[in-house]
Design an enzyme around this catalytic site. Structure first.
Site, mmCIF file in Angstrom:
data_model
loop_
_atom_site.group_PDB
_atom_site.id
_atom_site.type_symbol
_atom_site.label_atom_id
_atom_site.label_comp_id
_atom_site.label_asym_id
_atom_site.label_seq_id
_atom_site.Cartn_x
_atom_site.Cartn_y
_atom_site.Cartn_z
ATOM 1 N N THR A 13 -19.861 -35.961 -12.322
ATOM 2 C CA THR A 13 -18.772 -36.922 -12.137
ATOM 3 C C THR A 13 -19.111 -38.284 -12.707
ATOM 4 O O THR A 13 -18.220 -39.021 -13.144
ATOM 5 C CB THR A 13 -18.456 -37.043 -10.633
ATOM 6 O OG1 THR A 13 -17.991 -35.789 -10.184
ATOM 7 C CG2 THR A 13 -17.407 -38.098 -10.349
ATOM 8 N N TYR A 27 -10.091 -34.756 -11.273
ATOM 9 C CA TYR A 27 -10.517 -35.288 -12.574
ATOM 10 C C TYR A 27 -11.392 -34.217 -13.193
ATOM 11 O O TYR A 27 -11.685 -33.191 -12.576
ATOM 12 C CB TYR A 27 -11.317 -36.590 -12.383
ATOM 13 C CG TYR A 27 -12.518 -36.389 -11.496
ATOM 14 C CD1 TYR A 27 -12.447 -36.567 -10.117
ATOM 15 C CD2 TYR A 27 -13.737 -35.944 -12.031
ATOM 16 C CE1 TYR A 27 -13.528 -36.327 -9.298
ATOM 17 C CE2 TYR A 27 -14.822 -35.705 -11.216
ATOM 18 C CZ TYR A 27 -14.725 -35.892 -9.853
ATOM 19 O OH TYR A 27 -15.794 -35.642 -9.048
ATOM 20 N N SER A 60 -22.677 -29.742 -12.333
ATOM 21 C CA SER A 60 -24.003 -29.306 -11.882
ATOM 22 C C SER A 60 -23.989 -27.991 -11.114
ATOM 23 O O SER A 60 -25.027 -27.348 -10.965
ATOM 24 C CB SER A 60 -24.675 -30.396 -11.067
ATOM 25 O OG SER A 60 -24.051 -30.561 -9.815
ATOM 26 N N THR A 93 -23.319 -34.169 -8.696
ATOM 27 C CA THR A 93 -23.886 -34.317 -7.357
ATOM 28 C C THR A 93 -24.034 -32.991 -6.615
ATOM 29 O O THR A 93 -24.763 -32.921 -5.630
ATOM 30 C CB THR A 93 -23.024 -35.278 -6.514
ATOM 31 O OG1 THR A 93 -21.672 -34.816 -6.530
ATOM 32 C CG2 THR A 93 -23.100 -36.690 -7.056
ATOM 33 N N ASP A 94 -23.361 -31.936 -7.087
ATOM 34 C CA ASP A 94 -23.354 -30.687 -6.318
ATOM 35 C C ASP A 94 -24.736 -30.060 -6.174
ATOM 36 O O ASP A 94 -25.079 -29.526 -5.114
ATOM 37 C CB ASP A 94 -22.387 -29.677 -6.943
ATOM 38 C CG ASP A 94 -20.932 -30.075 -6.725
ATOM 39 O OD1 ASP A 94 -20.687 -31.119 -6.088
ATOM 40 O OD2 ASP A 94 -20.044 -29.346 -7.190
ATOM 41 N N LYS A 166 -26.687 -33.582 -0.326
ATOM 42 C CA LYS A 166 -25.279 -33.991 -0.331
ATOM 43 C C LYS A 166 -24.657 -33.537 0.978
ATOM 44 O O LYS A 166 -24.542 -32.339 1.241
ATOM 45 C CB LYS A 166 -24.564 -33.364 -1.530
ATOM 46 C CG LYS A 166 -23.124 -33.826 -1.710
ATOM 47 C CD LYS A 166 -22.501 -33.243 -2.981
ATOM 48 C CE LYS A 166 -21.117 -33.792 -3.228
ATOM 49 N NZ LYS A 166 -20.533 -33.280 -4.487
ATOM 50 N N GLU A 287 -37.382 -17.477 17.623
ATOM 51 C CA GLU A 287 -36.214 -16.588 17.441
ATOM 52 C C GLU A 287 -36.583 -15.208 16.887
ATOM 53 O O GLU A 287 -35.982 -14.217 17.266
ATOM 54 C CB GLU A 287 -35.139 -17.201 16.530
ATOM 55 C CG GLU A 287 -34.538 -18.477 17.038
ATOM 56 C CD GLU A 287 -33.335 -18.275 17.924
ATOM 57 O OE1 GLU A 287 -32.917 -17.116 18.126
ATOM 58 O OE2 GLU A 287 -32.809 -19.288 18.439
HETATM 59 N N1 LIG Z 1 -19.495 -35.742 -7.714
HETATM 60 C C1 LIG Z 1 -19.877 -34.842 -8.603
HETATM 61 O O1 LIG Z 1 -20.703 -35.098 -9.465
HETATM 62 C C2 LIG Z 1 -19.306 -33.446 -8.496
HETATM 63 C C3 LIG Z 1 -18.797 -32.945 -9.833
HETATM 64 C C4 LIG Z 1 -19.307 -31.560 -10.204
HETATM 65 N N2 LIG Z 1 -18.891 -30.545 -9.300
HETATM 66 C C5 LIG Z 1 -20.817 -31.594 -10.384
HETATM 67 O O2 LIG Z 1 -21.589 -31.421 -9.500
HETATM 68 O O3 LIG Z 1 -21.232 -31.828 -11.468
#
Ligand SMILES: NC(=O)CC[C@H](N)C(=O)O
Length: 330
Positions: A13, A27, A60, A93-94, A166, A287
């Site tokens: 992103t 987007y 990602s 970010t994923d 995340k 467990e």
């Molecule tokens: N906020 C993000 O970067 C998510 C965008 C995308 N799904 C990725 O991880 O690249």
């Protein structure tokens, strides 16, 4: 002379673009090339001499082990250069937390390596990518960031690439460590509060320069009414280890235990982790009788981080006791 920072761009992103300023969530990721990202933040020139390399241009969630290997080898080559003082990696970010942990395990350098992403594309109102990128470059340029392992700079926090995850998919404060951030970055200056206790980078027994392929490790999710179908399918597809993304303490349903014992007897490593939201804490023989079943526990690593550590560890050992030692130490 100014510190030299290389920005390795991989997509996400932070390189995203939407149709309108109101498009904060709808987007396209991985659109803007690295030179445009750098040109968009002229203030970078105040903290470092930066140059960019477009390593990938992907979202990602589509990162594979091959991407990890290629990125890791590029980072390793760059940190050996005398004219490179720090590395910034722009990343979706994923799976940013996976790549950060991978590099933390396999890069033999104390030079700062800082991952950064954004939760909103640059075209959106209150886009967070500009400040995150500025902070990441400032952090990577700073001598005081050396030796702290791979870092993640998001939302003014400096988190350990080992711990950070995340936690939410719609807020700029998405990245949190269960044990807290290492520091803050404010107006381009790092403020440190604690250090990682786990082995990383220069003190790691793993070295990307000696790794040419990564074994397959799968993850299967624990939940009510679960069966052993997914675990068996993963093993049949060639998984050398299966991360049990367990409920609670990494608990295993009655209907699944026999299947996992059978897979272990065939040589597949069974690694118990937890998918609880705020961060798990799985202990041996809590467990389930891990000593008796010859299973491993992932302790505080979430399932996706446990996959990274198991993948790296299996390049060196197939012994479950060694694996367990590695899970305690890293
Ligand atoms: N906020 C993000 O970067 C998510 C965008 C995308 N799904 C990725 O991880 O690249």
């Amino acid at each position: 002379a100014q510190p030299n920072v290389v920005i390795l761009a991989t997509g996400g992103t932070i390189a995203g673009a939407g149709a309108e300023a109101t498009n904060s969530a709808t987007y396209q990721a991985a659109k803007v090339p690295v030179d445009k990202l750098i040109a968009g933040v002229p203030e970078l020139a105040k903290v470092a001499a930066v140059r960019g390399e477009q390593v990938f241009q992907i979202a990602s969630e589509s990162f594979t082990n091959e991407h990890l290997l290629a990125l890791g080898k590029r980072v390793s080559a760059l940190v050996k250069q005398a004219d490179v003082d720090g590395i910034v990696i722009t990343h979706g970010t994923d799976t940013l937390e996976e790549t950060a942990y991978f590099l933390n395990l396999v890069i033999k350098s104390d030079k700062p390596i800082v991952l950064v992403g954004s939760m909103r594309p640059g075209t959106a109102m209150s886009a967070d990518g500009m400040l995150n990128l500025y902070n990441a470059v400032a952090a990577a340029a700073a001598k005081d960031a050396r030796g702290k392992g791979v870092l993640v700079a998001m939302n003014d926090e400096l988190n350990s690439g080992r711990d950070v995850s995340k936690m939410i998919n719609i807020q700029t404060g998405a990245f949190k460590s269960p044990w807290g951030p290492l520091g803050m970055i404010v107006e381009g200056r790092n403020y440190w509060f604690r250090l990682p206790a786990k082995r990383h980078t220069v003190n790691s027994e793993f070295d990307i320069d000696k790794i040419d392929s990564l074994p397959l490790v799968g993850i299967a999710y624990g939940h009510g009414n679960v069966a052993d179908t997914a675990y068996k399918a993963l093993a049949a597809s060639g998984a050398k280890a299966i991360i049990h993304a367990g409920t609670g303490n990494g608990s295993v349903a009655k209907n699944v235990v026999a299947g996992l014992r059978e897979l272990r007897s065939q040589g597949v490593q069974i690694i118990r982790s937890s998918h609880v939201n705020a961060g798990g804490f799985v202990l041996r023989n809590a467990e389930q009788p891990d000593d008796q079943y010859d299973w491993v526990v992932a302790h505080d690593l979430n399932p996706q981080k446990a996959r990274i550590l198991a993948t790296v560890a299996l390049t060196k050992t197939g012994d479950s006791k060694e694996l367990q030692r590695i899970f305690w130490e890293y």
